[in-house]
Motif scaffolding. Structure first.
Motif, PDB file in Angstrom:
ATOM      1  N   MET A   1       0.807  -1.222   0.000  1.00 20.29           N
ATOM      2  CA  MET A   1       0.000   0.000   0.000  1.00 20.29           C
ATOM      3  C   MET A   1       0.840   1.271   0.000  1.00 20.29           C
ATOM      4  O   MET A   1       0.304   2.352  -0.189  1.00 20.29           O
TER       5      MET A   1
ATOM      6  N   ASP B   1       1.952   2.656   2.594  1.00 19.76           N
ATOM      7  CA  ASP B   1       1.347   3.402   3.695  1.00 19.76           C
ATOM      8  C   ASP B   1       2.417   3.769   4.711  1.00 19.76           C
ATOM      9  O   ASP B   1       3.382   3.055   4.902  1.00 19.76           O
TER      10      ASP B   1
ATOM     11  N   ARG C   1      -7.444  -4.543   8.855  1.00 18.05           N
ATOM     12  CA  ARG C   1      -8.230  -3.794   7.871  1.00 18.05           C
ATOM     13  C   ARG C   1      -8.974  -2.663   8.561  1.00 18.05           C
ATOM     14  O   ARG C   1      -8.969  -1.522   8.095  1.00 18.05           O
TER      15      ARG C   1
ATOM     16  N   LEU D   1      -6.607   0.169   9.523  1.00 15.53           N
ATOM     17  CA  LEU D   1      -6.188   0.960   8.365  1.00 15.53           C
ATOM     18  C   LEU D   1      -7.338   1.822   7.835  1.00 15.53           C
ATOM     19  O   LEU D   1      -7.126   2.978   7.442  1.00 15.53           O
TER      20      LEU D   1
ATOM     21  N   VAL E   1      -7.421   2.458   0.545  1.00 14.88           N
ATOM     22  CA  VAL E   1      -7.987   1.643   1.628  1.00 14.88           C
ATOM     23  C   VAL E   1      -9.485   1.882   1.757  1.00 14.88           C
ATOM     24  O   VAL E   1     -10.267   0.940   1.892  1.00 14.88           O
TER      25      VAL E   1
ATOM     26  N   ASP F   1     -12.379  -0.837   1.062  1.00 18.42           N
ATOM     27  CA  ASP F   1     -13.297  -1.163   2.148  1.00 18.42           C
ATOM     28  C   ASP F   1     -14.749  -1.110   1.673  1.00 18.42           C
ATOM     29  O   ASP F   1     -15.547  -1.993   1.982  1.00 18.42           O
TER      30      ASP F   1
ATOM     31  N   PHE G   1      -5.362  -7.628   3.025  1.00 17.47           N
ATOM     32  CA  PHE G   1      -5.052  -7.059   4.330  1.00 17.47           C
ATOM     33  C   PHE G   1      -4.209  -7.994   5.189  1.00 17.47           C
ATOM     34  O   PHE G   1      -3.461  -7.540   6.036  1.00 17.47           O
TER      35      PHE G   1
END
Length: 187
Positions: free
Chosen positions: A47, A49, A87, A90, A125, A129, A151
């Motif tokens: 990701m 991130d 998940r 995040l 994300v 989702d 995830f």
């Protein structure tokens, strides 16, 4: 893949945790900690991130340990619940970053400013989702497979073992899930 002898102590610890032993969940989580860190590291790398691996694993533990009755019955179930908790962590973080962009004391984002990698990761994300929530309504197992792969960072073989399905069934569900997600993204 985890052997049955490795899984037995985690299953026993989870049974003790469900029976009220406050320290048993921590011990069970410690038993799978390295595996969770590997999964979190792979997820965060994919990701791009800014979230730290250790922080993600610890936040997921706090989410599992806090409040609600623990439902994990074995190692695989604990890993699946941990992937779901990661998940949720995040997604919560992405929502908070997005809320900051709408006036949480930050400078206004102009049309000429480029999205940084953490902002792009937050958008990714949140979008995933929403798509997973739609997929979950259509096919719960396919949504769980996507969640564990994306995830949790688990391989197809690991996920098939966790869900107790054949590799062939997993690949079929994975193709179905990808087709659904691609169709939803292009709609």
């Amino acid at each position: 893949m985890v052997s049955a002898s490795d899984e037995a102590p985690v299953t026993q610890l989870l049974a003790r945790a469900r029976a009220g032993d406050a320290q048993a969940l921590g011990a069970a989580y410690s038993a799978v900690y390295d595996e969770l860190k590997r999964a979190a590291r792979a997820q965060l790398r994919r990701m791009r991130d800014a979230f730290e691996t250790t922080a993600l694993v610890h936040e997921a533990y706090l989410k599992l340990a806090g409040g609600a009755q623990l439902t994990a019955v074995d190692r695989n179930h604990l890993l699946a619940l941990s992937a779901r908790a990661m998940r949720q962590v995040l997604v919560d973080d992405a929502r908070a970053r997005k809320a900051d962009k709408r006036g949480g004391g930050q400078e206004a984002l102009t049309l000429t400013s480029a999205l940084g990698s953490s902002e792009a990761a937050a958008i990714e994300v949140l979008a995933l989702d929403e798509l997973l929530a739609s997929l979950h309504a259509v096919d719960e197992r396919a949504a769980q497979i996507v969640e564990l792969r994306y995830f949790g960072g688990y391989s197809e073989v690991e996920i098939a073992g966790m869900l107790g399905i054949s590799d062939r069934t997993l690949r079929r569900d994975w193709r179905k899930a990808r087709a659904f997600l691609l169709a939803e993204m292009s709609a």
